[in-house]
Design an enzyme around this catalytic site. Structure first.
Site, short mmCIF file in Angstrom:
data_model
loop_
_atom_site.label_atom_id
_atom_site.label_comp_id
_atom_site.label_asym_id
_atom_site.label_seq_id
_atom_site.Cartn_x
_atom_site.Cartn_y
_atom_site.Cartn_z
N GLU A 61 12.10 55.05 56.23
CA GLU A 61 11.67 56.30 56.65
C GLU A 61 11.22 56.29 58.46
O GLU A 61 10.85 55.46 58.62
CB GLU A 61 10.59 56.73 55.90
CG GLU A 61 10.16 58.28 56.29
CD GLU A 61 9.04 58.74 55.38
OE1 GLU A 61 8.32 57.91 54.65
OE2 GLU A 61 8.67 60.04 55.48
N LYS A 117 13.23 65.90 53.90
CA LYS A 117 12.11 65.50 53.12
C LYS A 117 11.54 66.80 52.30
O LYS A 117 11.21 67.86 53.07
CB LYS A 117 11.14 64.80 53.87
CG LYS A 117 9.85 64.20 53.07
CD LYS A 117 8.84 63.29 53.99
CE LYS A 117 7.71 62.73 53.31
NZ LYS A 117 7.15 61.83 54.07
N CYS A 128 10.44 59.70 50.75
CA CYS A 128 9.18 58.83 50.58
C CYS A 128 8.49 59.66 49.57
O CYS A 128 8.67 59.48 48.24
CB CYS A 128 8.45 59.04 52.00
SG CYS A 128 6.96 58.10 51.87
#
Lengths: 384, 384
Positions: free
Chosen positions: B119, B196, B233
């Protein structure tokens, strides 16, 4: 055959790995180290005498200003069947009542408030055979059966909520069968029932021959000791099933199961634990123990020879917490009682820390899922 | 400080536990034993010389009559930052390009078809500081930035799909920032981007200060080597996020992450693996390594003293398969490249065996979830 003699992962780790490293290994594998629950000597003696594994752990929460600690003790019971599978049906049921009754007695000594038995605990897990007789004779009324009466007596005697997963005969809907957990309040009242939502069609799990997907939705039971729900066996593979119990307010989700080593053991420690983390609640995974022999041979749809048993039910019952910690598992080979004291305040504390419900974007998923179930659904795929 | 020196769970197990028991421990913890991938000596030499952990595994599937094996090699790269966090921005980015570039070169020698970086790989994970400068200067255009150009060169040079998670500056929507993975085809074309979906508000993860929840939904990218998706994540804590990528057809879901030991390590081995099991697909969890020092001190909202680092990013990148097996993790402390050969045929084989998509009852959940997101939702709670 090694799986039959291998008793527990935790014992092997503790035997071989030196202290400093063991601490790290356990932190990574189990999360924060749990305090052992000090159990009465009478309980320890009884467990030894009655030949079952007894373990106790405490899941603590931080003190708060406005809420007192909310400690509840749960008991998870795993066991072998007692009589041969061709013994008379009523003898088999009665023998299991007796055995589980004597473990519940120890649970009571340990101060257990809510006890949960394994899936279809009054019978062998005979659905591998696809035979009707005598297995369907094990089915009972959830509200008024022999086993429910037995559980009501236990509940009143020990002031304990009893979760009793049985094969249910539903007389008012044409005598249909269901895989059902009966929830008996500590007052002895039948609080309700929760049917198995997802039915397997894998390996020897021929349960779709016997009963259909449950129609009781995702009910949560408000007991004197907390809000509980029951996700039966194969439902643990379905994250949405856990999720919906949690959305309805479950603080503890029991997962009474029957599953065998060759098929699912590497998944066992992952699924209920993931559910505890993802849903900010406690989960209790319970699996039966031992090998069950059936007189008539059956095949497994895998090209191998016909045989007489389902394989080894590996026990390993455990409790998982919302902070990612979990208890060690009970024995892989022996009957057992796991007593866990859960401070339910931990659920909200972890929810306030991690915020999965807040950051979950459920409106987005409600919309996407509603589209995804349409026949004409077009997957969102980008091509060059 | 023990977490800094503890290099890997797997090495400790292999050092201390004798053969027969080790086999059982590994079966329970990791599922079926994976064949090691035989890597070219030049790659092994280069990894040694360039000081990174290089491991390779094969996830096999059964032969089929109508489909040829569908082997794809993925590469997971984890790394420390190179320069101090107060070095000039462009120097920091360039140093990371150089380091990751030299690991990608080894990936190419190992025959990797799809590589994924960690990330926001071009920068320190500086969101703990809540400072704007200089961190927002690391943001780049997904389509036309310095880093995307770099990845396009790698992609063409090595005929490799490159998944490049960066901090994105979206000039056409008011210069907003996003946490975005850019997917570059092996032809060098930017295939698209995946933002994300779930933004943390936990501990030092102050990312909600910088960017909002992604608006690219659950796109799946059809590459020459399979259908891939990117769950960045914190999305790994949300089972619905994995699920929706899978419903859109993802065969491999990458989870580029940045997470620290004290917070999440006991969850790390659970979540991506559960997602692989529940969704009948492969998942690839990637975490950065090392401790990142920031000049200005910051607090963590936990009552402790102000400090200069986020804690230890514990690496441990791994691949999980739909059958519940997983690879060992890369080092907890060292840069690394994990090469895994995945036979994508395994996904359908396991789906046909376990049937979670068939038994999932998604119509029920679409309905229940749609109700649950309403303000007036009444949880389904049974009381005595």
């Amino acid at each position: 055959m090694s799986e039959y003699v291998f008793e527990s992962l935790e014992k092997t780790l503790e035997t071989h790995i030196p202290g400093a490293e063991l601490k790290e290994i356990k932190r990574i594998l189990y999360g924060k180290e749990l305090r052992k629950l000090i159990l009465p000597q009478t309980a320890l003696d009884a467990a030894l005498e009655r030949d079952f594994d007894l373990q106790g752990y405490v899941f603590e929460a931080a003190p708060e200003q406005l809420r007192a600690p909310s400690a509840v003790r749960v008991g998870l019971i795993q066991n072998k069947i007692i009589l041969p599978t061709d013994a008379p049906v009523l003898d088999q049921i009665t023998a299991l009542h007796k055995r589980v009754g004597e473990i519940v007695e120890v649970a009571a000594i340990c101060g257990v408030n809510v006890v949960c038995f394994q899936e279809t605990w009054t019978m062998p897990f005979a659905f591998c055979t696809r035979e009707r007789e005598p297995w369907t004779e094990f089915a009972e009324s959830a509200e008024d059966g022999f086993t429910t009466h037995f559980c009501q007596e236990l509940a009143k005697k020990y002031n304990m909520v009893v979760v009793s997963p049985i094969l249910e005969r539903d007389e008012i809907h044409g005598g249909t069968l269901w895989n059902t957990a009966v929830v008996v309040s500590n007052t002895g009242t039948v609080l309700g029932k929760s049917r198995k939502n997802h039915i397997p069609r894998v390996g020897d799990f021929n349960e779709s021959t016997y009963y259909m997907e449950g129609n009781t939705g995702h009910q949560v039971f408000q007991t004197q000791f907390g809000k509980i729900a029951v996700n039966i066996c194969y439902g643990r593979h379905h994250p949405l099933n856990w999720f919906m119990y949690s959305m309805n307010g479950a603080e503890i989700i029991f997962n009474p199961s029957a599953t065998v080593g060759a098929l699912s053991e590497p998944m066992w420690s992952v699924e209920a634990r993931n559910a505890a983390i993802a849903n900010h609640c406690f989960t209790c995974a319970i699996n039966r123990v031992g090998v069950e022999y059936f007189k008539n041979e059956f095949t497994s749809g895998d090209g191998k020879k016909a045989h007489h048993d389902f394989g080894h039910f590996y026990g390993s019952s455990y409790v998982a917490a919302p902070d990612g910690s979990r208890s060690p598992g009970l024995s892989r080979t022996q009957d057992g009682l796991l007593v866990a004291e859960l401070d339910l305040n931990l659920n909200r504390q972890i929810a306030d820390k991690w915020n999965f419900k807040m950051t979950g974007r459920y409106d987005l998923y409600a919309e996407e899922l509603t589209k995804a179930v349409q026949h004409a659904f077009k997957p969102n795929i980008v091509k060059e």
